[in-house]
Design an enzyme around this catalytic site. Structure first.
Site, PDB file in Angstrom:
ATOM      1  N   ARG A  67       0.759  -8.082  14.360  1.00 31.06           N
ATOM      2  CA  ARG A  67       0.150  -7.158  13.392  1.00 31.06           C
ATOM      3  C   ARG A  67      -0.838  -7.875  12.493  1.00 31.06           C
ATOM      4  O   ARG A  67      -1.883  -7.333  12.135  1.00 31.06           O
ATOM      5  CB  ARG A  67       1.236  -6.486  12.541  1.00 31.06           C
ATOM      6  CG  ARG A  67       1.974  -5.415  13.310  1.00 31.06           C
ATOM      7  CD  ARG A  67       3.223  -4.987  12.611  1.00 31.06           C
ATOM      8  NE  ARG A  67       2.960  -4.207  11.423  1.00 31.06           N
ATOM      9  CZ  ARG A  67       3.797  -4.119  10.394  1.00 31.06           C
ATOM     10  NH1 ARG A  67       4.923  -4.796  10.394  1.00 31.06           N
ATOM     11  NH2 ARG A  67       3.493  -3.362   9.372  1.00 31.06           N
TER      12      ARG A  67
ATOM     13  N   ARG B 113      -8.319   1.875  10.034  1.00 33.76           N
ATOM     14  CA  ARG B 113      -7.906   0.516  10.359  1.00 33.76           C
ATOM     15  C   ARG B 113      -8.918  -0.189  11.254  1.00 33.76           C
ATOM     16  O   ARG B 113      -8.725  -1.356  11.569  1.00 33.76           O
ATOM     17  CB  ARG B 113      -6.577   0.570  11.094  1.00 33.76           C
ATOM     18  CG  ARG B 113      -5.386   0.008  10.291  1.00 33.76           C
ATOM     19  CD  ARG B 113      -4.189   0.162  11.205  1.00 33.76           C
ATOM     20  NE  ARG B 113      -3.023  -0.550  10.845  1.00 33.76           N
ATOM     21  CZ  ARG B 113      -1.981  -0.047  10.175  1.00 33.76           C
ATOM     22  NH1 ARG B 113      -2.043   1.158   9.668  1.00 33.76           N
ATOM     23  NH2 ARG B 113      -0.896  -0.761  10.007  1.00 33.76           N
TER      24      ARG B 113
ATOM     25  N   LYS C 114       0.822  -1.220   0.000  1.00 34.25           N
ATOM     26  CA  LYS C 114       0.000   0.000   0.000  1.00 34.25           C
ATOM     27  C   LYS C 114       0.850   1.261   0.000  1.00 34.25           C
ATOM     28  O   LYS C 114       0.550   2.203  -0.720  1.00 34.25           O
ATOM     29  CB  LYS C 114      -0.912   0.057   1.244  1.00 34.25           C
ATOM     30  CG  LYS C 114      -1.894  -1.087   1.357  1.00 34.25           C
ATOM     31  CD  LYS C 114      -2.866  -0.863   2.522  1.00 34.25           C
ATOM     32  CE  LYS C 114      -2.198  -0.796   3.889  1.00 34.25           C
ATOM     33  NZ  LYS C 114      -1.583  -2.071   4.319  1.00 34.25           N
TER      34      LYS C 114
ATOM     35  N   ARG D  71      11.812  -6.056   4.335  1.00 36.08           N
ATOM     36  CA  ARG D  71      11.692  -4.605   4.185  1.00 36.08           C
ATOM     37  C   ARG D  71      12.737  -3.875   5.044  1.00 36.08           C
ATOM     38  O   ARG D  71      12.953  -4.205   6.195  1.00 36.08           O
ATOM     39  CB  ARG D  71      10.281  -4.184   4.613  1.00 36.08           C
ATOM     40  CG  ARG D  71      10.032  -2.696   4.556  1.00 36.08           C
ATOM     41  CD  ARG D  71       8.574  -2.394   4.399  1.00 36.08           C
ATOM     42  NE  ARG D  71       7.755  -2.808   5.533  1.00 36.08           N
ATOM     43  CZ  ARG D  71       6.412  -2.714   5.537  1.00 36.08           C
ATOM     44  NH1 ARG D  71       5.775  -2.255   4.482  1.00 36.08           N
ATOM     45  NH2 ARG D  71       5.736  -3.103   6.585  1.00 36.08           N
TER      46      ARG D  71
END
Ligand code: AMP
Ligand code: ZN
Length: 215
Positions: free
Chosen positions: A171, A88, A13, A127
């Site tokens: 998460r 969220r 995203k 990442r």
């Protein structure tokens, strides 16, 4: 044009939001980036959210909504904006809807980036980001020219605390329990379009533009 980007952590995203923002000339608003900025600057808010963020939990709706209300009060959102990582929770989605309605505005589209779960885990674990300029890399899929250092400014790349394996699970659980239901929320309003989130950033951008149609 007001866009909301949906999809699990690691769905790409942030990358798409940056590309779309450049393409349409509207701001990219990432609540995750805003919280990280507060943390880095050591503000009151930053201190408040630090522990919860590092563990992979969600910041409270009140704190998050207040920060977004502030951000959407700025002039640069007049032509539209791209929300990445917000809303969220259903409570955030309802807050946003009301906030926009009071300004006579509404969301144009909620883009849902569809990516298999194995790929999401692989993307998150590889990442790395630049603490100085925010550039994001991937150790194998999008490596910097010199391993471990930012192409733009040479700063040493870091792994976000919440991208460390022990926090990724949390998460994902938060996502499944609290955020995944937003797709149905926006589908009920006829706003959702799925985008195949597998491929190169440019390929996924092209798929996104196809879904959005001519502008
Ligand atoms: P992100 O970069 O979007 O993955 O966000 C990083 C972290 O910031 C999340 O794991 C949360 O702790 C916090 N965060 C970002 N956006 C929100 C939000 N809309 N609601 C609650 N917490 C958020
Ligand atoms: Zn950098």
């Amino acid at each position: 044009m007001i866009l909301v980007l949906l999809g699990p952590p690691g769905a790409g995203k942030g990358t798409q939001a940056k590309l779309l923002a450049a393409e349409y000339g509207i701001p990219h608003i990432s609540t995750g980036d805003m919280f990280r900025d507060h943390k880095a600057r050591g503000t009151e808010l930053g201190k408040k959210v630090q522990a919860i963020m590092d563990s992979g939990g969600l910041v409270t709706d009140d704190i998050t909504n207040e920060m977004v209300r502030d951000r959407l009060g700025r002039d640069d959102v007049a032509k539209g904006f791209i929300l990445d990582g917000y809303p969220r929770t259903t409570a955030q989605a309802e807050f946003l809807e009301q906030l926009l309605a009071r300004a006579g505005r509404k969301i144009d589209r909620a883009l849902s980036y569809e990516v298999p779960v194995e790929m999401v885990v692989e993307r998150i674990s590889g990442r790395r980001s630049c603490p100085k300029c925010g550039a994001v890399y991937h150790v194998s899929q999008n490596p910097p020219k010199q391993t471990g250092y930012c192409d733009r400014d040479g700063a040493g790349l870091v792994q976000r605390d919440d991208d460390k394996p022990e926090n990724v699970k949390k998460r994902m659980e938060e996502y499944a329990a609290k955020t995944a239901p937003l797709k149905a929320f926006y589908a009920g309003r006829g706003l959702v379009s799925d985008v195949e989130g597998v491929g190169t950033p440019e390929g996924i951008l092209a798929a996104t533009k196809t879904v959005l149609g001519p502008r």
